[in-house]
Structure formats: C-alpha cells, structure tokens
Design a protein around this motif. Structure first.
Motif, PDB file in Angstrom:
ATOM      1  N   ILE A  23      -8.923   3.251  -5.417  1.00  0.00           N
ATOM      2  CA  ILE A  23      -7.652   2.605  -5.042  1.00  0.00           C
ATOM      3  C   ILE A  23      -7.369   1.533  -6.074  1.00  0.00           C
ATOM      4  CG2 ILE A  23      -6.448   1.243  -3.308  1.00  0.00           C
ATOM      5  CD1 ILE A  23      -7.889   2.605  -1.142  1.00  0.00           C
ATOM      6  N   HIS A  24      -6.187   1.569  -6.589  1.00  0.00           N
ATOM      7  CA  HIS A  24      -5.798   0.577  -7.592  1.00  0.00           C
ATOM      8  C   HIS A  24      -4.363   0.146  -7.317  1.00  0.00           C
ATOM      9  CE1 HIS A  24      -5.627  -1.566 -11.304  1.00  0.00           C
ATOM     10  NE2 HIS A  24      -4.765  -0.734 -11.877  1.00  0.00           N
ATOM     11  N   LYS A  25      -4.186  -1.137  -7.138  1.00  0.00           N
ATOM     12  CA  LYS A  25      -2.875  -1.720  -6.840  1.00  0.00           C
ATOM     13  C   LYS A  25      -2.161  -0.990  -5.698  1.00  0.00           C
ATOM     14  CE  LYS A  25      -2.194  -3.789 -11.344  1.00  0.00           C
ATOM     15  NZ  LYS A  25      -1.484  -3.780 -12.630  1.00  0.00           N
ATOM     16  N   GLY A  26      -2.884  -0.730  -4.676  1.00  0.00           N
ATOM     17  CA  GLY A  26      -2.289  -0.146  -3.468  1.00  0.00           C
ATOM     18  C   GLY A  26      -2.076   1.348  -3.523  1.00  0.00           C
ATOM     19  N   ARG A  27      -2.577   1.990  -4.556  1.00  0.00           N
ATOM     20  CA  ARG A  27      -2.413   3.448  -4.656  1.00  0.00           C
ATOM     21  C   ARG A  27      -3.762   4.117  -4.822  1.00  0.00           C
ATOM     22  NH1 ARG A  27       2.650   5.345  -6.481  1.00  0.00           N
ATOM     23  NH2 ARG A  27       4.138   3.681  -6.889  1.00  0.00           N
ATOM     24  N   VAL A  28      -3.866   5.314  -4.275  1.00  0.00           N
ATOM     25  CA  VAL A  28      -5.084   6.098  -4.511  1.00  0.00           C
ATOM     26  C   VAL A  28      -4.868   6.833  -5.827  1.00  0.00           C
ATOM     27  CG1 VAL A  28      -6.546   7.964  -3.668  1.00  0.00           C
ATOM     28  CG2 VAL A  28      -5.558   6.355  -2.057  1.00  0.00           C
ATOM     29  N   VAL A  29      -5.628   6.423  -6.834  1.00  0.00           N
ATOM     30  CA  VAL A  29      -5.401   7.020  -8.148  1.00  0.00           C
ATOM     31  C   VAL A  29      -6.297   8.228  -8.389  1.00  0.00           C
ATOM     32  CG1 VAL A  29      -4.461   4.971  -9.274  1.00  0.00           C
ATOM     33  CG2 VAL A  29      -6.928   5.281  -9.170  1.00  0.00           C
ATOM     34  N   LEU A  30      -7.353   8.308  -7.611  1.00  0.00           N
ATOM     35  CA  LEU A  30      -8.260   9.438  -7.787  1.00  0.00           C
ATOM     36  C   LEU A  30      -9.041   9.639  -6.499  1.00  0.00           C
ATOM     37  CD1 LEU A  30      -9.110  11.175 -10.313  1.00  0.00           C
ATOM     38  CD2 LEU A  30     -11.043   9.646 -10.540  1.00  0.00           C
ATOM     39  N   CYS A  31      -9.130  10.841  -6.062  1.00  0.00           N
ATOM     40  CA  CYS A  31      -9.906  11.097  -4.843  1.00  0.00           C
ATOM     41  C   CYS A  31     -10.493  12.488  -4.955  1.00  0.00           C
ATOM     42  CB  CYS A  31      -9.010  10.993  -3.617  1.00  0.00           C
ATOM     43  SG  CYS A  31      -9.897  11.272  -2.078  1.00  0.00           S
ATOM     44  N   LEU A  90       0.885  -1.166   0.000  1.00  0.00           N
ATOM     45  CA  LEU A  90       0.000   0.000   0.000  1.00  0.00           C
ATOM     46  C   LEU A  90       0.918   1.210   0.000  1.00  0.00           C
ATOM     47  CD1 LEU A  90      -3.155   0.338   0.322  1.00  0.00           C
ATOM     48  CD2 LEU A  90      -2.686   0.902   2.692  1.00  0.00           C
ATOM     49  N   LYS A  91       0.772   2.000  -1.058  1.00  0.00           N
ATOM     50  CA  LYS A  91       1.759   3.077  -1.221  1.00  0.00           C
ATOM     51  C   LYS A  91       1.141   4.455  -1.032  1.00  0.00           C
ATOM     52  CE  LYS A  91       4.468   0.636  -4.704  1.00  0.00           C
ATOM     53  NZ  LYS A  91       4.565   0.542  -6.157  1.00  0.00           N
ATOM     54  N   ASP A  92       1.661   5.136  -0.096  1.00  0.00           N
ATOM     55  CA  ASP A  92       1.392   6.563   0.023  1.00  0.00           C
ATOM     56  C   ASP A  92      -0.090   6.925  -0.089  1.00  0.00           C
ATOM     57  OD1 ASP A  92       2.353   9.096   0.445  1.00  0.00           O
ATOM     58  OD2 ASP A  92       2.520   9.542  -1.697  1.00  0.00           O
ATOM     59  N   VAL A  93      -0.883   6.306   0.706  1.00  0.00           N
ATOM     60  CA  VAL A  93      -2.334   6.553   0.646  1.00  0.00           C
ATOM     61  C   VAL A  93      -2.670   7.809   1.455  1.00  0.00           C
ATOM     62  CG1 VAL A  93      -4.596   5.672   1.338  1.00  0.00           C
ATOM     63  CG2 VAL A  93      -2.946   4.151   0.253  1.00  0.00           C
ATOM     64  N   SER A  94      -3.294   8.730   0.795  1.00  0.00           N
ATOM     65  CA  SER A  94      -3.725   9.960   1.484  1.00  0.00           C
ATOM     66  C   SER A  94      -5.191  10.217   1.170  1.00  0.00           C
ATOM     67  CB  SER A  94      -2.884  11.156   1.013  1.00  0.00           C
ATOM     68  OG  SER A  94      -1.532  10.934   1.350  1.00  0.00           O
ATOM     69  N   LEU A  95      -5.947  10.445   2.204  1.00  0.00           N
ATOM     70  CA  LEU A  95      -7.394  10.686   2.042  1.00  0.00           C
ATOM     71  C   LEU A  95      -7.839  11.721   3.053  1.00  0.00           C
ATOM     72  CD1 LEU A  95      -8.821   7.034   2.161  1.00  0.00           C
ATOM     73  CD2 LEU A  95      -8.638   8.429   0.112  1.00  0.00           C
ATOM     74  N   THR A  96      -8.903  12.421   2.710  1.00  0.00           N
ATOM     75  CA  THR A  96      -9.482  13.349   3.678  1.00  0.00           C
ATOM     76  C   THR A  96     -11.004  13.257   3.591  1.00  0.00           C
ATOM     77  OG1 THR A  96      -7.612  14.828   3.386  1.00  0.00           O
ATOM     78  CG2 THR A  96      -9.574  15.758   4.417  1.00  0.00           C
ATOM     79  N   LEU A  97     -11.595  12.969   4.719  1.00  0.00           N
ATOM     80  CA  LEU A  97     -13.062  12.893   4.753  1.00  0.00           C
ATOM     81  C   LEU A  97     -13.579  13.937   5.732  1.00  0.00           C
ATOM     82  CD1 LEU A  97     -15.843  11.494   4.248  1.00  0.00           C
ATOM     83  CD2 LEU A  97     -15.247   9.914   6.087  1.00  0.00           C
TER      84      LEU A  97
END
Lengths: 451, 289
Positions: free
Chosen positions: B209-217, B25-32
């Motif tokens: 999330i695709h292959k351990g990365r957040v590709v769009l948020c 899981l690479k560098d996942v950043s999210l804000t809710l």
C-alpha cells in the motif's frame, strides 16, 4: 445484550466499587457529624471527570473489534452511565442534607429579620441544593460532552461556590462567629483533635484513593485534584468551626470559665467518682424510684402495698430494706403498721436520701416531673427556696457537671445544667439533657428526676 | 472461499481546520484465501491501519465492499467477530486490569473463549497473571493481546503492526506463534507491518500500500520469482523497457532498480530481489534530476 452488559460491568466495576466506598465514607461522615460541607459535591464532580474518561478511550476503541453490536454497546454504556449518575446524585443529596444542616446552624447567627428563621432556612437550603445540583449536573453532562476541560472547570466552580457561600454566611456575623470559634477551639482541645484526625487524615486519604484511579493518571489532573483536596479540607475545618461556634454562641458548649462563676469563693468538695456503669445504674434506679414515688404514694401506705410497688420495679424486701437491681443502692424502710420513713442510700455517691411520706406527698404535688428548669426554679422561689451558697460540687466521671443549689431549710437541690451530651450535626442542633435531682437533707430527703 | 475480500474500498479524511482532503484510501481491493497469511506492507501513513479499521467497522467506509469470513454486512460482521482475533498496534486493555481480569471480560465476550488456552498462552509467554497491564513491558502487552486473539478459536487474525517497536527476539517469537496458528488449514492471518523482514518470513501473500493505494498484491513467492534487482549505469538503465520497471533509485554510482525478470536485457547482471528491496524501491522510485 447480556453479554454486552456483563462486559461493561467488568469495565465499570472499578468505578462502582469506588462509588460504593465513597458512599460508605460519606454516610460515616454524616453519621458522625463530620462537618464536611462539600465533599459530596466534589466527589460527584470527580466522578463526572472519571466518567468523562469513561473506562479509557483506548478500550472504547478496542471494544469495537469485539463481537458486540453498536446498539448493545451503546445501550449497556447508557445503563451504566445512568446508574453511575444516580449514585453520584445520591452523593449530591447526601451532601445537600449536610448543607441543609450547616445552613440551618449558621443562619441564626445572621440574625435575619426578613423572614421567620425556619422559612428563610428552608428557602436558602432549597436554593442551595438546587444550585449545587444544577452545577453538578452541568458538570456531569459537560464531562460527557466535552470530555476534559469543562469538568475541571465545573468542579472548580462548585468548590469556589461552596467556599464563597460559606464565607458569605460566616461574614454575615463575623463578630459572633470568630470569637466563638476561636474560643471553642481553644477551650475544647478534643475538637481540635477531632478536626485533626478526621479532617486532616481521612479526607486526604479519600482523595488519595481517588488519585489512584487509572483515569486520573496525568500530573496536571493530580495537581488539580490536590488543590481541590486542600480547598475541601479548608472548607471542612471552617464549617466544623462554624458549627462549634454556633453551639457555643447558643450556650450548648459549656466552657470551664462559666462554671467558675458558680464556684468562685465557695468551698468545693469532691465526691467519690462513680464509674459510668454505676452512674448509669444509679440513673436507672432514680428513674424508677421517681416514677414510683410520683405515682401518688399514699400517706398511709401499708408494707404490703409498698412491697407490691417495690416488687413491680424490681425490689424485694429483706427485713427493713429493699434489695434490687443495684448493689450500690439500698432502700430502707421504717414504720409499724404503715410506712413512715423511706430511705434511699447510694453507696457510690455516698448520698442518703430520707423523707417522710407526708413530706414527699406535699412536695410532689408541687414539683411535678417534666417541669422546665426555669419553671422549677420559680417554684422554688415561691417556696422560699433560694439559690444560695454552694456547699457541694459534684462531678460525675462521665463529665456531667452539676451545680448545687442550697435551700435555707437544708434542702439540697442538685441541678445538672443543660449539657451538650448529644450532638447531631446533621440537623445542626444540640440535644439538651436535663437531670434534676432534689435532695432533702436533715435526715429526710426526696429524689426527683426531671428530664 | 476467501477469509477476506475487499473490493473498491474508499475512505476520505478531511482536515478539520481547512476542510481540505487530508488522506484518501483509494479503491483498495484485496483477497486473502483461507489458510493463508497476507502481509500489508506500506510506509507510515500509507493507509494500512485505515484499511484494517474499515475492515473491522471501527470507522465507516465511504465506498466499497468488505467481506470477512463470508459476512458482507456490518451486522453480519458483528457475529463474525466472534471468530476474528484482533491485535492492534497498541494493546488497548484498561491499564489497571490484570490478565486474570481480562480473562473474565473476554469470557463474557467471546462465545468460544477458551480459558485454559488463554492461561497456557500466558504461561508460555511468561506473562505475570497478577501484574496489571500498565506494568507489563511493550513486548509483554503485545503477547497478551496475541494470547487474547488466539484464545477464542479464531479463524482469522487481523493484526495491525504487532511487531513494531519490539526487539528481534520477541518479533521472532510472534512470527513463530503465527506460523503455528496457520498450521490449521482454515486459519488465516492478515498482518500489517513496515518491518518487511518479518513479513518475508511469514507471508504467503503480500500487498503493497502506498499513498492510500494498493500498488501490488500477489503471492510472495510469485513476486520474488517475477522481479529481480539490477544495479546498472544510467545508460544501461535506459535500455530497459520502462513499463517493466517497478521502482528505481538513481544514485551518483548508477541506478538500482526492480524490474521484471523477463525484461532484463541480455548480459545485464541481476540479483534475486528481497521483499525489503522491492518495498523500498517501490516507495522511493526517484531519480536525480
């Protein structure tokens, strides 16, 4: 912490309930002398298997999302694991106590000469206990560490070890054991019923209860536990047989053919059968009377003195007889100023016992209470009392079988043989119960009771 | 103020046998933000459950920052969990417990456990209180989990695939329950699923999330406004600025692509994109050789 403990408690509560009921079951088994040598061990092993699953891995996973800290969770789990382990250990102890009794019962069959019986029994029992504890503890620890495989292996090892130990002890004196066992089983159908009811029904029932536990819900385990149950059942039956065999070999079980040798060729009459309550009442009276009479009754006893003595054991004089506790027993008395004749009449057994005080006095000097049967019989021989023709066979309703020894002077001596009336398989021992009643016939007799 | 903030979250799993990297899981950043619903969309094995497990401290992170309801450390988050309702993809209650027994456990677990609310949910969901968990259907088990998650005045719901394997009726019911939950402005939901249609009905924010990365948020509506689907020939597709193409599939009949609306060449037909198309084209993004 309180929250975590409460939380854990609810989860493990089921296991505790089960442990509790198994403990009750086990205590009952011990109390009633069921020959279940290894159930405690297997149950302990089972619990270790259950604990290995904990209260389901999923729940453990889920509990991490609850507001309980890691420390609280681990500590609470530890506390309950220790508590469960203690209960399991108590079960082992109980089973070991049982095992000690079995070993105690079986070892004399082996006829060891190396050490005195007591020492050897103690050594073996301790070794047995230690070995079983180590194996079970190993199983317990392993179950926590390796989850699945080793507990099953461990419990299998325990069961097999118990089984082979038992076989080993039996084989040591196979020739003694097998005939005794078969004979005892053959001659005592109630024992078969006992084994059938408690061995065949109770044990599998408890196992089924175990199978119902949530953590034992896959078919492979069920199969494993079922096999264990069958093995335990076999061991139970065998160990019960061993105890019976031992009892028989020691003469504690009295088979009917043994009585026949006393009865063969003799006239046998059956007395009216008394109810067990009446028999008990009679026993009590006899006890009191024999104590009373053995207390050195003087020849020139006045009625006043006799009244006092009789009152002290609950009898009040009405005319020429004493009336007391049992309406079945009347005590008659004759004489002018002093008592010359003392009669005991028991309605239920139709026995009349009469004696003069002089006769009693001289007799009681010689035949004191508390004498062993052998000593007593030797004394009878010294007094020219011989064991002769049986003229009477008396069978109480409660199963006591008395053989009758006849004296040439028409003195009837009732000797109840050592009987297996109490049976404590905890200690693997029988309790002997001697009742010796001496009747002196020819219109005059005395009752003496000996334990 | 955000209900959930993830910054640079990393986790590596190594293969037990070879020791080689199995998943990362690479560098996942999210804000809710508070009061919003965010959908984590991704194919199976994309890293949705790992992200949720990291957030809940079920597994340990290698790197990154996690903030739930303003709590940044694991110790703080233990307390915060009192305000977090969790629904995992498979209900994890001991299977021989009844709903009544679960109520007892939860009563001693959550400080704000509302027994009445729990039983009213059970009634509403038509869950037999005396039935053991094992005998409940999958939909019922999931509803039971949701009832638990909603009965302790949670401010944040974290749900991992709550609708997978459920029939459309039950799924729709769950969606309604969640919409009801977020009527309260401070309540937030983070929900992962690969059933995009459910999330489309529900979410304010979407993270792919695709292959351990957040590709769009981004906000769902903004994504739908920003992107469009085009069905064109390979030649027409060649005229499109490549950087504006978010995903495309080349078939024997032409090319299906998701592109930014601003980059659509004049005269080329386009259609509003659905979340499902966006997800599928993002993930597939393949061309005939």
């Amino acid at each position: 912490m309180k929250k975590a403990l409460v939380n854990q408690w609810h989860i493990v509560n089921r296991n505790f309930s089960l442990l509790f009921w198994f403990s009750v079951l086990h205590v009952l088994q011990l109390a009633f002398g069921f020959a279940v040598i290894s159930d405690g061990f297997v149950i302990a092993a089972l619990f270790s298997c259950l604990l290995s699953d904990g209260y389901a891995a999923k729940w453990k996973y889920y509990s991490r999302v609850l507001p309980i800290s890691v420390f609280e969770r681990v500590t609470a789990s530890f506390i309950f694991a220790v508590a469960e382990m203690l209960i399991a250990f108590a079960s082992i102890l109980a089973a070991s106590a049982k095992a000690l009794g079995i070993v105690n019962a079986l070892l004399p069959l082996a006829d060891f000469d190396v050490l005195p019986d007591g020492v050897f029994t103690a050594v073996v029992a301790v070794l047995y206990f230690v070995a079983a504890s180590i194996i079970t503890s190993f199983c317990f620890v392993a179950s926590h560490l390796f989850k699945r495989v080793l507990p099953i292996l461990g419990s299998t090892i325990i069961i097999m070890a118990m089984f082979f130990l038992l076989i080993f002890l039996i084989v040591l004196n196979f020739e003694t054991f097998l005939p005794a066992f078969l004979s005892a089983m053959n001659e005592a159908p109630w024992l078969l019923a006992f084994v059938a009811v408690f061995g065949l029904l109770l044990l599998p029932a408890s196992w089924l209860a175990v199978l119902g536990i949530e953590t034992v819900n896959n078919s492979r385990r069920k199969k494993h536990f079922f096999i264990c149950a069958v093995i335990v059942l076999l061991i139970s039956v065998l160990s019960l047989g061993a105890e019976i065999g031992y009892s028989y070999s020691k003469g504690y079980i009295d088979l009917p053919e043994n009585n026949e040798e006393y009865l063969d060729g003799n006239e046998t009459t059956t007395q009216p059968t008394a109810s067990s309550a009446e028999v008990e009442a009679e026993k009590r009276i006899m006890n009191k009377l024999s104590d009373f009479l053995a207390d050195g009754m003087a020849v020139d006893l006045t009625f006043e003195e006799l009244d006092k003595r009789m009152e002290s054991i609950g009898y009040i004089r009405e005319g020429n007889k004493y009336v007391g506790e049992s309406s079945k027993t009347e005590i008659g008395v004759t004489g002018d100023d002093t008592v010359t004749e003392f009669t005991v009449y028991n309605k239920s057994s139709c026995n009349t016992a009469v004696m003069t005080l002089e006769e009693y006095d001289s007799f009681s000097q010689k035949y004191r209470l508390g004498m062993s049967e052998t000593d007593f019989l030797q004394l009878l021989e010294q007094e020219n009392i011989y064991i002769g023709d049986v003229t009477e066979y008396y069978d109480f309703a409660d199963g006591y079988e008395d053989r009758v020894i006849v004296r040439k002077y028409n003195i009837y001596i009732h000797v109840s043989r050592p009987k297996l009336v109490g049976y404590s398989s905890n200690a693997g021992m029988t309790v002997d119960y001697h009742t010796l009643t001496v009747h002196i016939a020819d219109g005059k007799a005395v009752f003496v009771k000996m334990y | 103020m955000n209900a959930v903030e993830l910054k640079g979250l990393c986790k590596k799993y190594k293969s037990k046998k070879s020791g080689t990297r199995e998943f990362e899981l690479k560098d996942v950043s999210l804000t809710l933000p508070y009061g919003c619903i965010m959908g984590l969309i991704g194919e199976n094995g994309a890293g949705k459950s790992t992200t949720i497990s990291l957030m809940l401290d079920i597994i340990e992170k290698d790197k990154g920052e996690i903030s739930l309801l303003g709590c940044n450390t694991a110790e703080e988050r233990v307390k915060a969990k009192d305000d977090i309702g969790v629904v995992l993809d498979e209900p994890c209650f001991p299977v021989y417990f009844t709903a009544v027994q679960i109520n007892k456990i939860m009563k001693s677990t959550y400080s704000k456990w509302n027994e009445e609310q729990f039983f009213s949910y059970l009634e509403r969901f038509d869950i037999d209180q005396k039935k053991i968990v094992k005998k409940l259907s999958k939909g019922m088990k999931m509803k039971l989990s949701i009832a638990v998650a909603l009965s302790h005045s949670a401010k944040l719901l974290i749900m991992d695939e709550p609708t997978s394997g459920l029939d459309p009726v039950v799924r729709n019911e769950i969606v309604e329950i969640l919409l009801e939950f977020t009527r309260e402005p401070t309540n937030s939901v983070l929900i992962s699923s690969h059933i995009v249609s459910d999330l489309e009905k529900l979410c304010d924010y979407v993270a792919f999330i695709h292959k351990g990365r957040v590709v769009l948020c981004d906000e769902k509506d903004r994504l739908l406004e920003r992107y469009a689907t085009v069905h064109c020939t390979a030649e027409e597709f060649g005229r499109i600025e490549p950087s504006s193409v978010k995903g495309s599939i080349e078939t024997h009949y032409g090319v299906d692509a998701v592109i930014e609306r601003t980059a659509i060449p004049d005269g080329m037909d386009f259609e509003p994109v659905s979340m499902e198309e966006l997800f599928v084209l993002f993930v597939k993004n393949r061309h005939l050789s």
